[in-house]
Design an enzyme around this catalytic site. Structure first.
Site, PDB file in Angstrom:
ATOM      1  N   PRO A   2      43.395  21.835 -54.487  1.00 25.28           N
ATOM      2  CG  PRO A   2      44.624  20.475 -53.097  1.00 25.28           C
ATOM      3  CD  PRO A   2      43.241  20.690 -53.613  1.00 25.28           C
ATOM      4  CD  GLU A   3      42.056  24.090 -59.945  1.00 22.58           C
ATOM      5  OE1 GLU A   3      42.425  24.580 -61.022  1.00 22.58           O
ATOM      6  OE2 GLU A   3      40.942  24.309 -59.463  1.00 22.58           O
ATOM      7  CE  LYS A  55      44.246  19.382 -61.401  1.00 28.21           C
ATOM      8  NZ  LYS A  55      42.830  18.980 -61.578  1.00 28.21           N
ATOM      9  NE  ARG A 125      34.824  15.686 -50.243  1.00 26.98           N
ATOM     10  CZ  ARG A 125      34.327  16.306 -51.291  1.00 26.98           C
ATOM     11  NH1 ARG A 125      34.453  17.620 -51.406  1.00 26.98           N
ATOM     12  NH2 ARG A 125      33.706  15.646 -52.222  1.00 26.98           N
ATOM     13  NE  ARG A 276      34.275  17.720 -61.345  1.00 30.83           N
ATOM     14  CZ  ARG A 276      33.700  16.705 -60.705  1.00 30.83           C
ATOM     15  NH1 ARG A 276      32.545  16.874 -60.115  1.00 30.83           N
ATOM     16  NH2 ARG A 276      34.269  15.534 -60.647  1.00 30.83           N
TER      17      ARG A 276
END
Length: 286
Positions: A2-3, A55, A125, A276
């Site tokens: 989710p951004e 976010k 997670r 990343r």
DNA sequence: GTGTTTGTTATCAA
DNA sequence: CTTGATAACAAACA
């Protein structure tokens, strides 16, 4: 992940569903995901409004309290009515074999409303969290975040100004830094850089005026486009109705390492930048 | 068993 | 103090 576009999608959907409802109880399955005294703090509070900053999801409650929610990597917020249905227009509510409209093995927090509706917080997670805070704390959180890329404050002048603060950062790492510009994550950093023809590894200070201008436009365009398509469903992202976003088909580089560039046909490179995964086109991006 | 996925923060070095 | 780099966190999947 989710951004900004995904969080905005969640906020847009939830607004119509939960505004005006009153919390009756909370079931906390993973205590570390909520603030202290969460259960009693949320009890009997009414939802006044819901908005997004970066976010972060900010739900305004009665009695000058705010419910902050961060979905982190795999959080999902699902709203179901008293019949246990997510009003998503008859779409499949399955993610793998999991029924998202009912508590499952990934459900970490359940918020029950007085009228029988429920807000389910699934998070594979367990990085996501919920906190009840006061106005002072909300303001502090908001202050720590950088400019909103879709606000009118994000002018070219402002962009140049914040770029000057971190001349040595690689441009991708700059875009990912929430204190400088809020809401961009790995997907839209790579997509915006591709759209503007700039290599992710370029140093901020090396960008020409033309490139800065183009990058700003690309960031805005990509974020807006993704919101229009209900976000990108990679991994676990879904709408509060259980629906998936539809932006995946429009991704040009993210998750396309090793495949052909849709623009020039060359094989897209995949590297690690700041820990990343980063995908770019060696020919289209300079 | 190993590598991969990533948002944020803690920790450390310069 | 500032800046930047890196590990850690958790869990599943290939």
């Amino acid at each position: 992940m989710p951004e900004l576009p995904e969080v905005q999608t969640v906020v847009n959907h939830l607004a119509a569903k939960i505004k005006g409802r009153i919390f009756k109880s909370a079931e906390i399955k993973v205590p570390k995901m909520v603030s202290n005294n969460f259960k009693s703090a949320v009890l009997s509070r009414k939802v006044i409004g819901i908005k997004r900053r970066g976010k972060m999801i900010i739900i305004e409650l009665s009695g000058n309290r705010y419910l902050l929610v961060h979905l982190k990597l795999t959080g999902q917020l699902i709203f179901v009515d008293r019949q246990g249905k997510a009003s998503g227009g008859g779409h499949a509510l399955e993610n793998g074999n999991i029924d998202l409209t009912r508590p499952n093995k990934f459900t970490r927090i359940i918020l029950n409303f007085k009228d029988g509706g429920r807000l389910l917080f699934h998070d594979l997670r367990k990085f996501g969290w919920m906190r009840i805070v006061d106005k002072l704390e909300v303001d502090k959180v908001i202050r720590q975040l950088g400019v909103e890329p879709l606000s009118k404050e994000f002018t070219l002048k402002k962009f140049i100004e914040i770029l000057k603060k971190r001349p040595k950062l690689k441009i991708k790492q700059f875009l990912l830094n929430q204190e400088l510009i809020a809401g961009i994550g790995n997907i839209y950093a790579d997509e915006s850089l591709f759209a503007s023809g700039i290599l992710p590894s370029r140093q901020v200070k090396s960008l020409k005026a033309e490139e800065v201008k183009k990058l700003r436009q690309s960031v805005i365009k990509k974020l807006k486009e993704a919101i229009k398509f209900g976000g990108t469903s990679v991994n676990t992202f879904v709408h509060p109705s259980g629906e998936r976003g539809k932006f995946m088909a429009r991704l040009k580089v993210y998750q396309r390492g090793g495949q052909k560039c849709l623009c020039c046909g060359k094989i897209l490179k995949k590297i690690r930048l700041g820990g990343r995964g980063t995908v770019y086109c060696f020919k289209c991006q300079k």
